[in-house]
Design an enzyme around this catalytic site. Structure first.
Site, PDB file in Angstrom:
ATOM      1  N   LYS A 206       0.808  -1.230   0.000  1.00  0.00           N
ATOM      2  CA  LYS A 206       0.000   0.000   0.000  1.00  0.00           C
ATOM      3  C   LYS A 206       0.844   1.285   0.000  1.00  0.00           C
ATOM      4  O   LYS A 206       0.468   2.266  -0.628  1.00  0.00           O
ATOM      5  CB  LYS A 206      -0.939  -0.001   1.218  1.00  0.00           C
ATOM      6  CG  LYS A 206      -2.105  -0.978   1.094  1.00  0.00           C
ATOM      7  CD  LYS A 206      -2.996  -0.861   2.318  1.00  0.00           C
ATOM      8  CE  LYS A 206      -4.312  -1.586   2.114  1.00  0.00           C
ATOM      9  NZ  LYS A 206      -5.259  -1.345   3.201  1.00  0.00           N
TER      10      LYS A 206
ATOM     11  N   ASP B  86     -10.174   3.292   2.458  1.00  0.00           N
ATOM     12  CA  ASP B  86     -10.352   2.538   3.709  1.00  0.00           C
ATOM     13  C   ASP B  86     -11.129   3.351   4.746  1.00  0.00           C
ATOM     14  O   ASP B  86     -12.008   2.824   5.437  1.00  0.00           O
ATOM     15  CB  ASP B  86      -8.994   2.129   4.302  1.00  0.00           C
ATOM     16  CG  ASP B  86      -8.419   0.879   3.645  1.00  0.00           C
ATOM     17  OD1 ASP B  86      -9.207   0.108   3.053  1.00  0.00           O
ATOM     18  OD2 ASP B  86      -7.198   0.679   3.723  1.00  0.00           O
TER      19      ASP B  86
ATOM     20  N   THR C 259       3.145  -1.142  20.956  1.00  0.00           N
ATOM     21  CA  THR C 259       4.400  -0.410  20.769  1.00  0.00           C
ATOM     22  C   THR C 259       4.087   1.083  20.853  1.00  0.00           C
ATOM     23  O   THR C 259       3.614   1.695  19.898  1.00  0.00           O
ATOM     24  CB  THR C 259       5.020  -0.758  19.392  1.00  0.00           C
ATOM     25  OG1 THR C 259       5.063  -2.183  19.267  1.00  0.00           O
ATOM     26  CG2 THR C 259       6.403  -0.186  19.234  1.00  0.00           C
TER      27      THR C 259
HETATM   28  P1  NAP Z   1      -0.461  -3.590  10.737  1.00  0.00           P
HETATM   29  O1  NAP Z   1      -0.051  -2.315  10.096  1.00  0.00           O
HETATM   30  O2  NAP Z   1       0.464  -4.754  10.673  1.00  0.00           O
HETATM   31  O3  NAP Z   1      -0.756  -3.271  12.309  1.00  0.00           O
HETATM   32  C1  NAP Z   1      -1.033  -4.317  13.205  1.00  0.00           C
HETATM   33  C2  NAP Z   1      -1.496  -3.732  14.528  1.00  0.00           C
HETATM   34  O4  NAP Z   1      -1.820  -4.838  15.410  1.00  0.00           O
HETATM   35  C3  NAP Z   1      -0.457  -2.901  15.252  1.00  0.00           C
HETATM   36  O5  NAP Z   1      -1.076  -1.889  16.004  1.00  0.00           O
HETATM   37  C4  NAP Z   1       0.200  -3.953  16.161  1.00  0.00           C
HETATM   38  O6  NAP Z   1       0.829  -3.406  17.288  1.00  0.00           O
HETATM   39  C5  NAP Z   1      -1.018  -4.736  16.600  1.00  0.00           C
HETATM   40  N1  NAP Z   1      -0.645  -6.059  17.087  1.00  0.00           N
HETATM   41  C6  NAP Z   1      -0.245  -7.121  16.357  1.00  0.00           C
HETATM   42  N2  NAP Z   1       0.024  -8.175  17.170  1.00  0.00           N
HETATM   43  C7  NAP Z   1      -0.211  -7.742  18.438  1.00  0.00           C
HETATM   44  C8  NAP Z   1      -0.094  -8.355  19.713  1.00  0.00           C
HETATM   45  N3  NAP Z   1       0.295  -9.639  19.861  1.00  0.00           N
HETATM   46  N4  NAP Z   1      -0.430  -7.632  20.821  1.00  0.00           N
HETATM   47  C9  NAP Z   1      -0.835  -6.331  20.686  1.00  0.00           C
HETATM   48  N5  NAP Z   1      -0.946  -5.702  19.497  1.00  0.00           N
HETATM   49  C10 NAP Z   1      -0.630  -6.401  18.391  1.00  0.00           C
HETATM   50  O7  NAP Z   1      -1.844  -4.120  10.165  1.00  0.00           O
HETATM   51  P2  NAP Z   1      -3.064  -3.250   9.598  1.00  0.00           P
HETATM   52  O8  NAP Z   1      -2.952  -3.134   8.129  1.00  0.00           O
HETATM   53  O9  NAP Z   1      -3.168  -2.011  10.418  1.00  0.00           O
HETATM   54  O10 NAP Z   1      -4.307  -4.244   9.891  1.00  0.00           O
HETATM   55  C11 NAP Z   1      -4.728  -4.493  11.215  1.00  0.00           C
HETATM   56  C12 NAP Z   1      -5.955  -5.394  11.208  1.00  0.00           C
HETATM   57  O11 NAP Z   1      -7.047  -4.730  10.574  1.00  0.00           O
HETATM   58  C13 NAP Z   1      -5.764  -6.702  10.455  1.00  0.00           C
HETATM   59  O12 NAP Z   1      -6.396  -7.739  11.172  1.00  0.00           O
HETATM   60  C14 NAP Z   1      -6.464  -6.468   9.125  1.00  0.00           C
HETATM   61  O13 NAP Z   1      -6.969  -7.675   8.561  1.00  0.00           O
HETATM   62  C15 NAP Z   1      -7.611  -5.575   9.575  1.00  0.00           C
HETATM   63  N6  NAP Z   1      -8.131  -4.728   8.500  1.00  0.00           N
HETATM   64  C16 NAP Z   1      -9.449  -4.874   8.168  1.00  0.00           C
HETATM   65  C17 NAP Z   1      -9.996  -4.068   7.181  1.00  0.00           C
HETATM   66  C18 NAP Z   1     -11.444  -4.222   6.833  1.00  0.00           C
HETATM   67  O14 NAP Z   1     -11.837  -3.829   5.723  1.00  0.00           O
HETATM   68  N7  NAP Z   1     -12.256  -4.724   7.744  1.00  0.00           N
HETATM   69  C19 NAP Z   1      -9.194  -3.120   6.516  1.00  0.00           C
HETATM   70  C20 NAP Z   1      -7.844  -2.998   6.884  1.00  0.00           C
HETATM   71  C21 NAP Z   1      -7.319  -3.819   7.886  1.00  0.00           C
HETATM   72  P3  NAP Z   1       2.425  -3.086  17.255  1.00  0.00           P
HETATM   73  O15 NAP Z   1       2.556  -1.738  16.608  1.00  0.00           O
HETATM   74  O16 NAP Z   1       2.818  -3.099  18.676  1.00  0.00           O
HETATM   75  O17 NAP Z   1       3.085  -4.174  16.464  1.00  0.00           O
END
Ligand code: NAP
Length: 276
Positions: free
Chosen positions: A69, A106, A158
């Protein structure tokens, strides 16, 4: 009238899990339009050459997903303000003059899903708590502030990542330590999970949820499973629970309209098609 069949698709890696092909194909079929939507697994080093080549093969645009992205935004020739604000592109339009136009829908999808699932949502009703500070959180923050939410409490495992995001979005966003996340739920009008916690195959959400109170709107970006533990706890507490599938469906609407010339509707048949 051109005989060319307009093509669109989604680029990411991995991509096999994507629900977008069945969603767009459902709309093409129900609207009686010619076209197709193809999932494409593309490595980072090949992204630019693929994006410059696809228009020559009849593609009118593509969705971009993880991990491309940010790179797609860099490659694009024209970029919308909201994509710049979010720092990432999820939708590309291939213009007839050869230029690539990048957008990010989004935040739009997030707000439309919230409005559909919680029609009484009043953005100015009080603070919103946002769990997580990754890519999706940027879109959520931008759209909540744009909708008029007065204050956002941002919390992330974090902390420095949350602080960076808060700096980018200004004084209405304040950072709460991850271990304190459960303590701010009580005063929140809206709670949003943007972390991957609770998703199938990921760790469970361990934030204490006993602070959730009746009437609070709780939404989870995770949609596999549809009813996450967070949403189940929210329902049990008398909150309004909004699942994340609708965000995926609504973010696709503007893209489909730009590519294929018709605005699709998000209804129960659309949800069923995406879940097939
Ligand atoms: P990302 O950039 O990888 O961010 C992941 C987030 O989850 C970060 O805040 C991370 O915290 C946190 N996290 C991961 N493992 C964790 C743990 N064990 N304990 C606490 N926090 C944890 O991913 P993203 O693109 O933002 O997506 C996040 C989620 O949203 C995904 O599940 C994705 O499928 C979903 N999503 C859904 C839609 C929809 O249309 N419904 C659209 C976009 C995304 P840290 O910074 O500490 O690593």
């Amino acid at each position: 009238m051109s005989d060319k069949i307009p093509l669109a698709g989604v680029i990411g890696t991995p991509i096999a899990h994507s629900k977008s092909p069945q969603l767009h194909r459902h709309w093409l079929k129900t609207l009686g339009l010619k076209g197709d939507y193809i999932p494409m697994d593309v490595a980072a080093q090949d992204l630019e050459v693929v994006l410059r080549t696809l228009p020559k093969a009849g593609f009118v645009g593509v969705n971009i997903t993880i991990p491309h992205k940010e790179a797609a935004l860099e490659i694009a020739d024209l970029v919308t303000d909201r994509a710049i604000l979010i720092g990432a592109a999820n939708t590309l339009i291939f213009r007839k003059d050869g230029q690539i136009h990048a957008d990010n829908t989004d935040g739009y999808g997030f707000i439309e899903n919230l409005k559909a699932g919680a029609p009484d949502w009043n953005p100015t009703a009080g603070p919103a708590t946002v769990l997580g500070a990754g890519g999706a959180a940027r879109a959520v923050l931008a759209s909540l502030l744009d909708a008029g939410v007065p204050e956002i409490l941002l919390t992330n495992r974090t902390r420095v990542r949350a602080e960076k995001l808060a700096d980018d979005f200004g004084k209405k966003v304040s950072v709460v330590d991850w271990v304190q996340a459960g303590n701010v739920l009580e005063d929140s009008a809206l709670v949003v999970n943007t972390t991957s916690l609770g998703m199938i195959g990921k760790p469970a959400m361990r934030v204490p949820l006993d602070g959730l109170r009746a009437g609070t709107i709780v939404t989870d970006l995770v949609y596999a499973p549809l009813k996450t533990d967070l949403l189940a706890a929210a329902e049990a507490a008398g909150c309004v629970a909004v699942d994340g599938l609708g965000m995926l469906l609504h973010q696709a609407v503007p893209a489909f309209e730009r590519w294929f010339g018709h605005r699709p509707v998000v209804d129960s048949a659309t949800r069923a098609a995406a879940l097939r």
